[in-house]
Design an enzyme around this catalytic site. Structure first.
Site, PDB file in Angstrom:
ATOM      1  N   ASP A 115       0.835  -1.195   0.000  1.00 34.49           N
ATOM      2  CA  ASP A 115       0.000   0.000   0.000  1.00 34.49           C
ATOM      3  C   ASP A 115       0.879   1.258   0.000  1.00 34.49           C
ATOM      4  O   ASP A 115       1.826   1.354   0.786  1.00 34.49           O
ATOM      5  CB  ASP A 115      -0.873  -0.036   1.271  1.00 34.49           C
ATOM      6  N   GLU A 119      14.399 -15.420   0.395  1.00 38.21           N
ATOM      7  CA  GLU A 119      14.732 -16.468   1.372  1.00 38.21           C
ATOM      8  C   GLU A 119      13.719 -17.615   1.322  1.00 38.21           C
ATOM      9  O   GLU A 119      13.940 -18.664   1.894  1.00 38.21           O
ATOM     10  CB  GLU A 119      14.708 -15.894   2.801  1.00 38.21           C
TER      11      GLU A 119
END
Ligand code: GLC
Length: 564
Positions: free
Chosen positions: A227, A276
């Site tokens: 956002d 990751e």
């Protein structure tokens, strides 16, 4: 590291569309936005919730989308419908529990759908623990450094620290009260006063959000819609803008609090977190920038994966203008190797059926259906907003008493209601079935819904449109089926424009190898046009396949998909 595909067309390989683990899945994904308040109400309280989302996932599977983006469901006082987050790791009880969120993610994955959650890093709620403590501890509290607290200007600090205005209207600063009751410092909020902006120069803010990312990644989400991604960093010293004037949601202005170069270091650090995790977890920027080139900076190879393309959403129904925006969008993304995205509607704008209507709802729907076929034929990833697959119009006659959009209530300096202020009209709960409100939104006919639905929506419900030839829902389903199967559709970097009469867009997409090519023609005019048929018509936005070979007539405000 994400493996970039040497040949982007490989991403459309028809063998494994949408299956988990498909490399580059996000390059051509069709992503459906669920606005949880208004999607489906599982417990009958009139407000949509996660149980409702879970129960309706099969609709999204049948529709044929690849992923679901859920607008915020976090603990929040709902000053801005959940874009004011009090706890980034908790679900608001009105939406359910963390267990429900976990169940939605699991069920979606079982259906082969990915889940993208909304992350709101520019600001939090004034009920967030850090902000409450910062207020309570008074000036000098180290927690105040995590926000933008400043003394006011003027002899008694009675004037705001600078001239910035809130996107929702009125000043972007609110004065606080000291713990002893005297007037105190001001804090910055680019949106509502209940949404204090974080200070992203503070390392604790950066650490906290990397931790929040991991929290949701550990739960299994496939990505984040970020956002106000362009707002996190403010120009040093918070300089005056130097002019008054209401700033627009989704605007393109150059501003000291938007699109500062410093935001990119944040997204580079987020990319390393995303990497990751297995399976290409993605970040999607909601970034309103002055140009598509500036937008492209958010999706450089070591930053986010996608950015919304509001320039397409903002283009009027005009062949020349659309072509310009399409070329400009593709040209801007090519150098950074990111897919272009396309979107026509979301929870902040007037639904495109109504935007295109020019006073005639039937024309609006015709154009909206054509625009959808245009969008789904373009290279890249497309976003759908819940209810557009039903052809829902904007609700323009909501009673003021029912409205909740904070932009409606914040008054600008000239005494007008804040700009925008119409966002409730695209947030009305969607109709699923039955003849009585809330049309299957909640479990009980005659039960509540947080915004009233028009009676005409009974005929637009999922049930009413399923299996009905020519319905908007069936058009979306067919279009998504063809898009998935056709080797020339999906990812790609460009379109090949073909000669066409005035007011008509025509472009070819090549499958490469022996695969069939594809042509899309869009008649944006109000008149039928004669065209040389480029191939066999596959799908037409108004359901009437042009007959014959050679010269055919394409109806006004329609799009046709052709196999070549
Ligand atoms: C984004 C959201 C909008 C919200 C604003 C503040 O633009 O899409 O709904 O009001 O950010 O968080």
């Amino acid at each position: 590291m994400t493996q970039y595909l040497a040949d982007p067309s490989a991403a459309t390989a028809p063998e494994s569309p949408g299956t988990p683990g498909r490399p580059g899945w996000w390059r051509d994904a069709v992503i459906y936005q669920v606005y949880p308040r208004s999607f489906a109400d599982g417990n009958g309280d009139g407000m949509g919730d996660l149980q409702g989302v879970r129960a309706r996932l099969p609709h999204l599977k049948a529709l044929g989308v690849d992923a679901v983006w859920l607008s915020p469901f976090y603990a929040s006082p709902q000053a801005d419908a959940g874009y004011d987050v009090a706890d980034y790791r908790a679900i608001d009880p009105m939406f359910g529990t963390l267990h429900d969120a976990d169940a939605v993610i699991r069920d979606a994955h079982e259906l082969g759908l990915r889940i993208i959650v909304d992350l709101v890093p520019n600001h939090c709620s004034d009920q967030h623990l850090w902000f409450r403590k910062a207020l309570a501890e008074g000036p000098g509290s180290p927690l105040r450094a995590r926000f933008h607290f400043r003394p006011g200007q003027g002899p008694d600090g009675e004037l705001p620290p600078n001239d910035w205005e809130s996107i929702f209207g009125g000043p972007a600063w609110t004065r606080t009260e000291n713990p002893d009751g005297t007037p105190g410092e001001w804090y910055l909020h680019l949106f509502a006063a209940e949404q204090p902006d974080f200070n992203w120069d503070h390392p604790a803010v950066r650490d906290e959000f990397r931790s929040v990312l991991r929290f949701w990644l550990d739960l299994g989400v496939d990505g984040f819609r970020i956002d106000v991604a362009h707002g996190l960093v403010k120009a040093a010293g918070l300089p005056d803008l130097g002019r008054a004037g209401q700033l627009k949601l989704l605007g393109n202005d150059v501003l000291p609090f938007f699109d500062q170069d410093g935001v990119h270091a944040i997204y580079r650090s987020w990319r390393t977190v995303l990497e990751e995790y297995p399976g290409e977890r993605i970040g999607v920027a909601e970034a309103w920038t002055p140009t598509t080139e500036r937008t492209a900076r958010y999706v450089r190879p070591d930053e986010l994966h996608q950015a919304f393309n509001f320039h397409f959403l903002g283009a009027e129904w005009d062949a020349e203008r659309l072509r310009e925006v399409i070329d400009d969008s593709l040209d801007a993304m090519r150098p950074v190797g990111a897919p272009t995205t396309w979107v026509l509607s979301n929870h902040d704008v007037v639904r495109h059926t109504t935007r295109y209507a020019d006073g005639d709802p039937a024309r609006g729907l015709r154009r909206a259906r054509a625009a959808t076929l245009l969008m789904l034929a373009l290279p890249g990833s497309a976003y759908l907003y819940q209810g557009e697959e039903l052809g829902l119009p904007e609700v323009t006659d909501l009673p003021d008493g029912a409205r909740q959009d904070p932009a409606f209530f914040r008054t600008s300096a000239d005494g007008q209601t804040g700009q925008d202020g119409l966002r409730d009209g695209c947030r009305v709960p969607i109709p699923w079935a039955g003849t009585e409100a809330p049309y299957g939104f909640g479990p009980r006919a005659g039960g509540p819904s947080w915004l009233p639905q028009p009676e005409s929506w009974a005929g637009l419900s999922v049930e009413a449109q399923t299996g009905r030839p020519g319905s908007t829902l069936e058009l979306y389903r067919e279009a998504l089926t063809v898009r998935r199967a056709h080797p020339a559709l999906g990812a790609g970097e460009s379109v090949e424009w073909l000669a066409a009469p005035d007011g008509v867009l025509a472009f070819r997409r090549r499958a490469g190898g022996d695969g069939p090519d594809f042509v899309c023609t869009v008649n944006t005019t109000g008149e039928p046009v004669a065209l040389a048929a480029p191939g066999r018509a596959l799908l037409v936005s108004d359901g009437e396949l042009p007959r014959g070979e050679g010269e055919v007539t394409q109806a006004p405000d329609t799009a046709v998909w052709w196999a070549v």
